[in-house]
Design a protein around this motif. Structure first.
Motif, mmCIF file in Angstrom:
data_model
loop_
_atom_site.group_PDB
_atom_site.id
_atom_site.type_symbol
_atom_site.label_atom_id
_atom_site.label_comp_id
_atom_site.label_asym_id
_atom_site.label_seq_id
_atom_site.Cartn_x
_atom_site.Cartn_y
_atom_site.Cartn_z
ATOM 1 N N ILE A 176 14.080 9.212 -5.437
ATOM 2 C CA ILE A 176 14.391 8.479 -4.199
ATOM 3 C C ILE A 176 13.160 7.735 -3.696
ATOM 4 O O ILE A 176 13.241 6.564 -3.307
ATOM 5 C CB ILE A 176 14.942 9.444 -3.129
ATOM 6 C CG1 ILE A 176 16.324 9.938 -3.537
ATOM 7 C CG2 ILE A 176 14.998 8.768 -1.759
ATOM 8 C CD1 ILE A 176 16.860 11.059 -2.678
ATOM 9 N N LEU A 177 12.009 8.393 -3.718
ATOM 10 C CA LEU A 177 10.777 7.738 -3.262
ATOM 11 C C LEU A 177 10.357 6.611 -4.200
ATOM 12 O O LEU A 177 9.816 5.595 -3.759
ATOM 13 C CB LEU A 177 9.652 8.759 -3.112
ATOM 14 C CG LEU A 177 9.829 9.759 -1.974
ATOM 15 C CD1 LEU A 177 8.642 10.715 -1.920
ATOM 16 C CD2 LEU A 177 10.002 9.064 -0.642
ATOM 17 N N LEU A 178 10.632 6.763 -5.491
ATOM 18 C CA LEU A 178 10.323 5.701 -6.449
ATOM 19 C C LEU A 178 11.206 4.479 -6.194
ATOM 20 O O LEU A 178 10.723 3.339 -6.245
ATOM 21 C CB LEU A 178 10.511 6.218 -7.875
ATOM 22 C CG LEU A 178 9.895 5.405 -8.984
ATOM 23 C CD1 LEU A 178 8.378 5.310 -8.822
ATOM 24 C CD2 LEU A 178 10.235 6.007 -10.326
ATOM 25 N N VAL A 179 12.470 4.697 -5.892
ATOM 26 C CA VAL A 179 13.372 3.588 -5.560
ATOM 27 C C VAL A 179 12.925 2.925 -4.258
ATOM 28 O O VAL A 179 12.909 1.688 -4.149
ATOM 29 C CB VAL A 179 14.833 4.087 -5.458
ATOM 30 C CG1 VAL A 179 15.744 3.031 -4.856
ATOM 31 C CG2 VAL A 179 15.334 4.526 -6.819
ATOM 32 N N LEU A 180 12.537 3.733 -3.270
ATOM 33 C CA LEU A 180 12.042 3.194 -2.007
ATOM 34 C C LEU A 180 10.791 2.340 -2.230
ATOM 35 O O LEU A 180 10.648 1.265 -1.636
ATOM 36 C CB LEU A 180 11.745 4.322 -1.025
ATOM 37 C CG LEU A 180 11.283 3.923 0.363
ATOM 38 C CD1 LEU A 180 12.366 3.138 1.078
ATOM 39 C CD2 LEU A 180 10.901 5.152 1.156
ATOM 40 N N ALA A 181 9.918 2.796 -3.112
ATOM 41 C CA ALA A 181 8.721 2.015 -3.438
ATOM 42 C C ALA A 181 9.117 0.682 -4.068
ATOM 43 O O ALA A 181 8.524 -0.357 -3.766
ATOM 44 C CB ALA A 181 7.815 2.810 -4.377
ATOM 45 N N GLY A 182 10.122 0.700 -4.921
ATOM 46 C CA GLY A 182 10.609 -0.541 -5.526
ATOM 47 C C GLY A 182 11.162 -1.505 -4.499
ATOM 48 O O GLY A 182 10.921 -2.717 -4.558
ATOM 49 N N ILE A 201 0.834 -1.206 0.000
ATOM 50 C CA ILE A 201 0.000 0.000 0.000
ATOM 51 C C ILE A 201 0.869 1.257 0.000
ATOM 52 O O ILE A 201 0.619 2.190 -0.774
ATOM 53 C CB ILE A 201 -0.963 -0.010 1.203
ATOM 54 C CG1 ILE A 201 -2.012 -1.104 1.029
ATOM 55 C CG2 ILE A 201 -1.629 1.352 1.381
ATOM 56 C CD1 ILE A 201 -2.861 -1.364 2.263
ATOM 57 N N ILE A 202 1.903 1.278 0.835
ATOM 58 C CA ILE A 202 2.799 2.438 0.874
ATOM 59 C C ILE A 202 3.496 2.613 -0.479
ATOM 60 O O ILE A 202 3.621 3.732 -0.986
ATOM 61 C CB ILE A 202 3.822 2.297 2.017
ATOM 62 C CG1 ILE A 202 3.126 2.415 3.365
ATOM 63 C CG2 ILE A 202 4.934 3.344 1.895
ATOM 64 C CD1 ILE A 202 4.012 2.103 4.552
ATOM 65 N N ALA A 203 3.941 1.522 -1.070
ATOM 66 C CA ALA A 203 4.596 1.587 -2.379
ATOM 67 C C ALA A 203 3.643 2.135 -3.432
ATOM 68 O O ALA A 203 4.031 2.968 -4.268
ATOM 69 C CB ALA A 203 5.116 0.213 -2.785
ATOM 70 N N ALA A 204 2.394 1.693 -3.404
ATOM 71 C CA ALA A 204 1.412 2.187 -4.378
ATOM 72 C C ALA A 204 1.174 3.682 -4.215
ATOM 73 O O ALA A 204 1.072 4.412 -5.204
ATOM 74 C CB ALA A 204 0.103 1.411 -4.220
ATOM 75 N N VAL A 205 1.112 4.146 -2.978
ATOM 76 C CA VAL A 205 0.927 5.575 -2.726
ATOM 77 C C VAL A 205 2.134 6.365 -3.240
ATOM 78 O O VAL A 205 1.978 7.396 -3.900
ATOM 79 C CB VAL A 205 0.691 5.843 -1.218
ATOM 80 C CG1 VAL A 205 0.792 7.324 -0.905
ATOM 81 C CG2 VAL A 205 -0.655 5.289 -0.792
ATOM 82 N N LEU A 206 3.343 5.888 -2.954
ATOM 83 C CA LEU A 206 4.546 6.579 -3.411
ATOM 84 C C LEU A 206 4.628 6.628 -4.939
ATOM 85 O O LEU A 206 4.970 7.664 -5.517
ATOM 86 C CB LEU A 206 5.796 5.914 -2.835
ATOM 87 C CG LEU A 206 5.993 6.013 -1.327
ATOM 88 C CD1 LEU A 206 7.227 5.236 -0.897
ATOM 89 C CD2 LEU A 206 6.078 7.462 -0.892
ATOM 90 N N ILE A 207 4.294 5.532 -5.582
ATOM 91 C CA ILE A 207 4.301 5.497 -7.043
ATOM 92 C C ILE A 207 3.235 6.437 -7.596
ATOM 93 O O ILE A 207 3.468 7.159 -8.564
ATOM 94 C CB ILE A 207 4.106 4.045 -7.556
ATOM 95 C CG1 ILE A 207 5.347 3.219 -7.211
ATOM 96 C CG2 ILE A 207 3.836 4.012 -9.045
ATOM 97 C CD1 ILE A 207 5.179 1.728 -7.417
#
Length: 70
Positions: free
Chosen positions: A36-42, A15-21
């Motif tokens: 950075i947030l996209l990499v964190l989501a990955g 869910i957190i990854a989907a929000v960041l993406i």
């Protein structure tokens, strides 16, 4: 590699990854912070897929339920 993440932990990470993406592609977060947030989501998606978090191992944390003993 021993699993150390529960299903609840995995769902929260997805869910957190989907929000960041979503924030990245909606241009709410742009530039270096967006990357950075996209990499964190990955990383969140990868760790939730394999049910293993290396940071949990470093700190001795496991959210997996203990196996039942008979």
């Amino acid at each position: 590699m021993k699993k150390n993440m529960s299903s609840t932990d995995r769902i929260i990470r997805v869910i957190i990854a989907a929000v960041l993406i979503g924030l990245f592609f909606a241009n709410v977060v742009v530039g270096t912070l967006g990357i950075i947030l996209l990499v964190l989501a990955g990383v969140f998606l990868l760790t939730s897929t394999v049910s293993f978090c290396p940071l949990y191992t470093l700190f001795g944390i496991s959210t997996c339920p203990a196996p039942e003993r008979k």
